[in-house]
Motif scaffolding. Structure first.
Motif, PDB file in Angstrom:
ATOM      1  N   LEU A  38      48.842  49.267  38.301  1.00 10.70           N
ATOM      2  CA  LEU A  38      47.998  50.405  38.645  1.00 10.70           C
ATOM      3  C   LEU A  38      48.167  50.744  40.122  1.00 10.70           C
ATOM      4  N   PRO A  39      47.766  51.933  40.549  1.00 13.11           N
ATOM      5  CA  PRO A  39      48.052  52.369  41.927  1.00 13.11           C
ATOM      6  C   PRO A  39      47.244  51.639  42.995  1.00 13.11           C
ATOM      7  N   GLN A  40      46.111  51.083  42.629  1.00 10.79           N
ATOM      8  CA  GLN A  40      45.275  50.447  43.652  1.00 10.79           C
ATOM      9  C   GLN A  40      45.904  49.123  44.127  1.00 10.79           C
ATOM     10  N   SER A  41      45.843  48.909  45.415  1.00 10.24           N
ATOM     11  CA  SER A  41      46.302  47.639  45.998  1.00 10.24           C
ATOM     12  C   SER A  41      45.648  47.455  47.356  1.00 10.24           C
ATOM     13  N   ILE A  42      45.662  46.221  47.807  1.00 13.60           N
ATOM     14  CA  ILE A  42      45.133  45.897  49.142  1.00 13.60           C
ATOM     15  C   ILE A  42      46.299  45.357  49.949  1.00 13.60           C
ATOM     16  N   ASP A  43      46.683  46.096  50.998  1.00 11.69           N
ATOM     17  CA  ASP A  43      47.880  45.760  51.767  1.00 11.69           C
ATOM     18  C   ASP A  43      47.581  45.475  53.237  1.00 11.69           C
ATOM     19  N   ASP A  44      46.314  45.457  53.615  1.00  6.26           N
ATOM     20  CA  ASP A  44      45.992  45.298  55.045  1.00  6.26           C
ATOM     21  C   ASP A  44      45.670  43.860  55.420  1.00  6.26           C
ATOM     22  N   ILE A  45      45.946  42.896  54.526  1.00 10.31           N
ATOM     23  CA  ILE A  45      45.778  41.477  54.840  1.00 10.31           C
ATOM     24  C   ILE A  45      47.141  40.811  54.650  1.00 10.31           C
ATOM     25  N   ALA A  46      47.704  40.304  55.712  1.00  7.15           N
ATOM     26  CA  ALA A  46      49.058  39.746  55.654  1.00  7.15           C
ATOM     27  C   ALA A  46      49.134  38.505  54.780  1.00  7.15           C
ATOM     28  N   ILE A  47      48.082  37.702  54.804  1.00  6.37           N
ATOM     29  CA  ILE A  47      48.098  36.447  54.045  1.00  6.37           C
ATOM     30  C   ILE A  47      46.802  36.338  53.235  1.00  6.37           C
ATOM     31  N   PRO A  48      46.685  37.077  52.129  1.00  3.77           N
ATOM     32  CA  PRO A  48      45.494  36.903  51.279  1.00  3.77           C
ATOM     33  C   PRO A  48      45.541  35.551  50.580  1.00  3.77           C
ATOM     34  N   MET A  49      44.442  34.806  50.622  1.00  2.00           N
ATOM     35  CA  MET A  49      44.413  33.454  50.071  1.00  2.00           C
ATOM     36  C   MET A  49      43.668  33.353  48.751  1.00  2.00           C
ATOM     37  N   ASP A  50      42.616  34.159  48.566  1.00  2.67           N
ATOM     38  CA  ASP A  50      41.867  34.098  47.319  1.00  2.67           C
ATOM     39  C   ASP A  50      41.070  35.392  47.173  1.00  2.67           C
ATOM     40  N   ILE A  51      40.665  35.669  45.939  1.00  2.69           N
ATOM     41  CA  ILE A  51      39.877  36.863  45.654  1.00  2.69           C
ATOM     42  C   ILE A  51      38.757  36.501  44.692  1.00  2.69           C
ATOM     43  N   THR A  52      37.639  37.234  44.774  1.00  5.05           N
ATOM     44  CA  THR A  52      36.537  37.035  43.837  1.00  5.05           C
ATOM     45  C   THR A  52      35.719  38.319  43.759  1.00  5.05           C
ATOM     46  N   PHE A  53      35.194  38.591  42.580  1.00  6.03           N
ATOM     47  CA  PHE A  53      34.383  39.789  42.380  1.00  6.03           C
ATOM     48  C   PHE A  53      32.898  39.469  42.541  1.00  6.03           C
ATOM     49  N   ASP A  54      32.216  40.347  43.239  1.00  5.95           N
ATOM     50  CA  ASP A  54      30.758  40.334  43.303  1.00  5.95           C
ATOM     51  C   ASP A  54      30.292  41.467  42.398  1.00  5.95           C
ATOM     52  N   ALA A  55      30.108  41.127  41.111  1.00  2.80           N
ATOM     53  CA  ALA A  55      29.782  42.160  40.121  1.00  2.80           C
ATOM     54  C   ALA A  55      28.463  42.841  40.431  1.00  2.80           C
ATOM     55  N   ARG A  56      27.535  42.084  41.019  1.00  2.00           N
ATOM     56  CA  ARG A  56      26.214  42.638  41.290  1.00  2.00           C
ATOM     57  C   ARG A  56      26.287  43.774  42.300  1.00  2.00           C
ATOM     58  N   HIS A  57      27.213  43.671  43.243  1.00  2.00           N
ATOM     59  CA  HIS A  57      27.317  44.692  44.290  1.00  2.00           C
ATOM     60  C   HIS A  57      28.608  45.494  44.167  1.00  2.00           C
ATOM     61  N   GLN A  58      29.337  45.304  43.061  1.00  2.00           N
ATOM     62  CA  GLN A  58      30.543  46.066  42.765  1.00  2.00           C
ATOM     63  C   GLN A  58      31.520  46.065  43.950  1.00  2.00           C
ATOM     64  N   ARG A  59      31.857  44.880  44.369  1.00  2.14           N
ATOM     65  CA  ARG A  59      32.812  44.757  45.466  1.00  2.14           C
ATOM     66  C   ARG A  59      33.726  43.558  45.210  1.00  2.14           C
ATOM     67  N   LEU A  60      34.883  43.592  45.864  1.00  2.40           N
ATOM     68  CA  LEU A  60      35.856  42.515  45.784  1.00  2.40           C
ATOM     69  C   LEU A  60      35.937  41.835  47.140  1.00  2.40           C
ATOM     70  N   TRP A  61      35.755  40.515  47.137  1.00  2.56           N
ATOM     71  CA  TRP A  61      35.921  39.740  48.368  1.00  2.56           C
ATOM     72  C   TRP A  61      37.356  39.218  48.418  1.00  2.56           C
ATOM     73  N   VAL A  62      37.986  39.283  49.587  1.00  2.00           N
ATOM     74  CA  VAL A  62      39.337  38.769  49.790  1.00  2.00           C
ATOM     75  C   VAL A  62      39.332  37.835  50.995  1.00  2.00           C
ATOM     76  N   ALA A  63      39.843  36.616  50.795  1.00  2.00           N
ATOM     77  CA  ALA A  63      39.931  35.646  51.888  1.00  2.00           C
ATOM     78  C   ALA A  63      41.193  35.910  52.698  1.00  2.00           C
ATOM     79  N   ASP A  64      41.019  36.050  54.008  1.00  2.00           N
ATOM     80  CA  ASP A  64      42.107  36.358  54.932  1.00  2.00           C
ATOM     81  C   ASP A  64      42.630  35.063  55.539  1.00  2.00           C
ATOM     82  N   GLY A  65      43.860  34.681  55.145  1.00  2.00           N
ATOM     83  CA  GLY A  65      44.474  33.480  55.688  1.00  2.00           C
ATOM     84  C   GLY A  65      45.326  33.733  56.899  1.00  2.00           C
TER      85      GLY A  65
END
Length: 930
Positions: A385-412
């Protein structure tokens, strides 16, 4: 009062008057008077117990001395991945945890007793949903490597049901599983590896034909619509790429010499260039190629080894050639030698040239191709799909916060934060972030709750609370797990320390303790001293990660680290206002760690590196090499004055060699020189001079001109095995007029049962004050000797507060003065903590340790002889995690029960007996109520 006839001298206890007269005549006028006194070996059952108090630091929970007590939990060693259930159960996984807690489970600030039984290795990936907890594991069996998906059913109100584990073998899965995610709607589980993403059906537990090609696929998550989000992992800065080229040589290929085998690590004697003047063998890459390292393994142990050269050409195999390295000492068939090559100047060929070359192996490496990481989105059918996250050079992990409809990304990367993203079905936007930008180093190494370093896992629960696990700059040697509220406020944390590490106190500030990586104050972790970004070739990040000690020279503080086998010694300095330990010197009696440090002189022998410009980086001009025929590898010490001592073997004889500290350079780095006039050489006395004797170690006190030698004389061999034993014999020597003069000899207990385990033996020693401390391998029992005459004083045993591990390195025992007594620091490596033993210096006052049990809310314990009162302490699990120990009651000695009248989510208790004249028992095992 003892008479002279009660002393251990020659073990003589009775004389006739005639014998007494002869005895005194001999001792006063005969040359026998200067002979070493012989101290007999003691019997274990006759050794008195010394009063000791055992505690631990470095881990929120200290594991007690009972493998079968499942309530004894701790924060695990390392973390590869993390998953969080909706109820807030946190599942961690790792490929290495020697205490068997690889798959630790945590909740509300506590390390839970629930275990999966996966032991040391639970894999690189974990996932959880309402029905299952899954671990992707690659491990070795007797039939070879195997990959499993281990599934544990989950029941309401508990983490897992370990008795109903289901293992699914994946025979075609060659690569390690790097990410897992459940797709609840389609009853399947995604599995990532370096080649892409596959799917296993949870209906029939078989692989489907689903496949997403994705190089270096990593952590995975599935959103509420069933779309898959996948991390493409960035290339590691340490991922050197092995190069392959055509092998050429000064002789034609033939069956006998088979040049093509030269790159095979399993082949010995793969190629011989018999040309006695200019034989050579090398790689032709076929094009210009950036080469950063060249590895050679060969039998170059010959008189003309200095004629050997490593050369490069940017034209071809006919040259012209540029010399890039020449050994200063012998090369041997093992281990490999690593030559550093300037990758900024591409080459076509690299070769080794010299007379009569015998080459076993060659390997060439290009610098890592740094590919930035990203987060990609796929629909349930695997379409990108067209969506992507490219502004973190070293993403380490991801998790969804369904309650607040957001995606957390760990920046390594350099930010070391956790970023939130919204607009996940349209234009993705970055929102708020948690964590101090820049991580620990932005705070000069200081540790705080909302400051992360090397994040390995993140997750959220149904309430929107965020969980973060980071492991610090050490890379794999400690874990810290924290929970934050929806608004980013800290809730609780758990932490552990680095593997196989102890601590030493700053001589000018006894409250400040330093391990290889960490700084503790008043036994609380306050900072990290490793700055891997500024100093990527730091010795501690390259295997030299056991603390040897902390010293003060010319008022400056220095940290010294080493390895399990005690070589080399790596020295670090500090600057005011910064916690970073800056590499400043390395001194090695024989170099065997060929891949590190970079730019080291080629060949067998000793080297000294001194940071000449103060930048903490290794440069070729900063190395000093000494050529020697032979050396004993591991036996070295640095005294309080900074003098370096090691055992050297010259023409078949053993010597104690001193390399004097001659000062500090303008940048505050210690200076040692091989040819300083203050250096010294002392021939070892018998019996450890015997070529058939095995040397085991030494302790030095240059202020008192004393040295204590350990080993196995020829007639007293090692009967217990193990890697680096201390010995079964020790010898006290005076340093007089350029000689070592023995004054006392003593046999050490060997192949005995000291504390339950058989075949125990001495494994390490430390000198402090008027005593010599000798540690035994199996349970870290320490025997205390008077240094003046080697008479045995007693034993210091670890109490039931801590698990008694195996001693696994020769310098793991560190002893310091503590008022009128002593404090002993030792590693607690199967529970990721540090032992702290305190002895008041008295030989009386020992009391047996009580053994409490808990029945409901009632604590019961046994009577202890001499107890006039009891000290009961308690710590409780609060909303912000486990609190500190506090007094719960001081009870009369006649009492043997106590009832808890308060209510806690969880509580821990410890008890000790108090006797007359300040006598105290050690603390009991910790008793948990959960």
């Amino acid at each position: 009062m003892k008479s002279i006839l009660d002393t251990p001298l020659f073990a003589i206890r009775w004389f006739s008057s005639k014998h007494c007269a002869m005895f005194f005549f001999l001792t006063l006028f005969s040359p026998l008077f200067i002979m070493a006194q012989i101290i007999p070996v003691p019997k274990v059952e006759k050794i008195p117990y010394l009063p000791v108090t055992t505690t631990g630091i470095g881990n929120t929970l200290i594991r007690g001395n009972d493998f079968n007590d499942k309530s004894q939990t701790w924060m695990q060693l390392y973390t590869s991945d993390m998953a969080v259930s909706t109820e807030g159960y946190v599942f961690l996984t790792t490929t290495w945890e020697e205490g068997l807690r690889a798959a630790g489970i945590y909740k509300d600030g506590d390390a839970l007793p629930e275990m999966t039984g996966l032991g040391v290795n639970s894999g690189e990936a974990v996932a959880v949903n309402a029905k299952w907890a899954a671990y992707g594991r690659k491990f070795n069996t007797k039939d070879g490597p195997r990959t499993d998906l281990s599934l544990y059913p989950r029941n309401p109100g508990s983490a897992v049901d370990p008795l109903k584990k289901r293992s699914i073998q994946l025979p075609e899965q060659v690569l390690p599983i790097t990410g897992l995610a459940f797709d609840d709607k389609r009853e399947r589980i995604y599995m990532a590896d370096d080649a892409g993403v596959k799917v296993l059906s949870l209906k029939n537990f078989k692989l489907t034909d689903f496949n997403i090609p994705l190089i270096r696929a990593g952590k995975l998550e599935v959103d509420s619509a069933g779309n898959l989000w996948a991390i493409q992992r960035a290339t590691s800065a340490y991922a050197y790429q092995e190069l392959h080229g055509e092998i050429f040589g000064s002789e034609a290929l033939d069956v006998e010499h088979a040049l093509e085998k030269a790159i095979s690590p399993s082949d010995k004697d793969s190629f011989i260039a018999k040309d006695k003047l200019k034989g050579f063998v090398g790689f032709d890459f076929g094009k210009l190629q950036a080469v950063s390292r060249f590895c050679i393994m060969g039998d170059m142990a010959k008189e003309d080894f200095r004629a050997l050269k490593v050369q490069t050409s940017n034209i071809g195999r006919d040259g012209p050639w540029i010399d890039v390295a020449t050994p200063q000492d012998k090369l041997y068939s093992w281990p490999e030698e690593y030559v550093t090559i300037d990758a900024m100047r591409p080459v076509r060929c690299v070769r080794v040239i010299g007379p009569g070359i015998s080459m076993h192996r060659m390997r060439a490496f290009a610098p890592p191709l740094m590919v930035p990481g990203r987060v990609l989105k796929y629909d349930p059918d695997g379409n990108k799909l067209p969506q992507s996250i490219d502004d973190i050079a070293i993403p380490m992990d991801i998790t969804f916060d369904a309650r607040h409809q957001r995606l957390w990304v760990a920046d390594g990367g350099t930010d070391h934060q956790v970023h939130s993203y919204t607009g996940l079905d349209g234009v993705i936007k970055r929102g708020s972030s948690i964590g101090v930008k820049g991580g620990w180093r932005s705070q000069k190494g200081r540790i705080s709750a909302n400051c992360f370093e090397n994040i390995r896992g993140i997750g959220t629960d149904a309430e929107g609370n965020l969980y973060v696990c980071d492991i610090g700059m050490a890379g794999m040697c400690q874990s810290r797990l924290q929970s934050f509220s929806q608004t980013g406020e800290p809730r609780w944390n758990l932490s552990g320390t680095s593997f196989l590490d102890a601590v030493d106190a700053d001589p000018d500030s006894k409250a400040d303790l330093f391990s290889s990586f960490n700084h503790y104050r008043d036994e609380q972790w306050i900072a990290s001293t490793l700055d891997r970004r500024r100093f990527p070739d730091d010795a501690r990040a390259n295997g030299n990660a056991l603390v040897y000690g902390v010293r003060r020279w010319q008022g400056k503080k220095f940290l010294i680290t080493t390895t399990q086998h005690g070589s080399p010694m790596c020295v670090f300095r500090f600057q005011d206002g910064d916690e970073a330990a800056i590499p400043c010197a390395v001194i090695s009696p024989r170099n065997t760690a060929k891949i590190w440090p970079p730019h080291q002189p080629l060949g067998f022998g000793s080297f000294i590196w001194t940071d000449g410009d103060g930048d903490g980086q290794f440069a070729p001009s900063e190395f000093s090499k000494a050529l020697r025929e032979d050396s004993d590898t591991a036996f070295q010490n640095i005294d309080d004055d900074g003098n370096y001592w090691f055992i050297s073997r010259i023409k078949g004889k053993r010597y104690l060699r001193k390399i004097a500290l001659t000062g500090l350079n303008p940048h505050g780095c210690p200076i040692w020189n091989w040819d300083s006039p203050e250096n010294a050489l002392y021939e070892l006395p018998a019996p450890l001079q015997d070529p058939k004797a095995r040397f085991g170690g030494f302790e030095i006190d240059s202020a008192r001109n004393e040295v204590f030698l350990f080993g196995f004389p020829a007639d007293k061999p090692n009967e217990c095995g193990m890697n680096w034993p201390l010995g079964r014999f020790m010898q006290r020597c005076r340093i007089d007029n350029g000689k070592l003069t023995p004054t006392h000899n003593a046999d050490l207990l060997h192949n005995v049962i000291i504390d339950k385990r058989n075949k125990d033996q001495a494994y390490g020693a430390a000198l402090c004050g008027d005593y010599l401390f000798v540690a035994y391998a199996h349970h870290f029992t320490v025997l205390v000797y008077r240094r003046d005459d080697l008479t045995l004083v007693g034993r210091l045993d670890l109490g039931p507060q801590v698990l008694k591990p195996l001693m696994d390195g020769m310098h793991e025992l560190i002893v310091r003065k503590d008022g009128d007594g002593f404090v002993l620091y030792t590693p607690h490596y199967v529970a990721n903590a540090i032992h702290v033993r305190r002895w008041n210096g008295k030989t009386t006052g020992w009391m047996a340790t009580p053994m409490p049990t808990l029945e409901g809310n009632t604590l019961k314990w046994n009577a202890v002889s001499g107890a006039v009162s009891w000290q009961l302490e308690r710590r409780t699990l609060q909303l912000d995690g486990w609190g500190n120990w506090g007094l719960a009651g001081k009870l009369d000695g006649q009492i043997q029960t106590w009832v808890e009248k308060e209510s806690f989510k969880a509580a821990a208790y410890r008890l000790r007996a108090i006797g007359n004249d300040g006598a105290k028992s050690d603390w009991s095992a910790t008793i948990y109520q959960r």
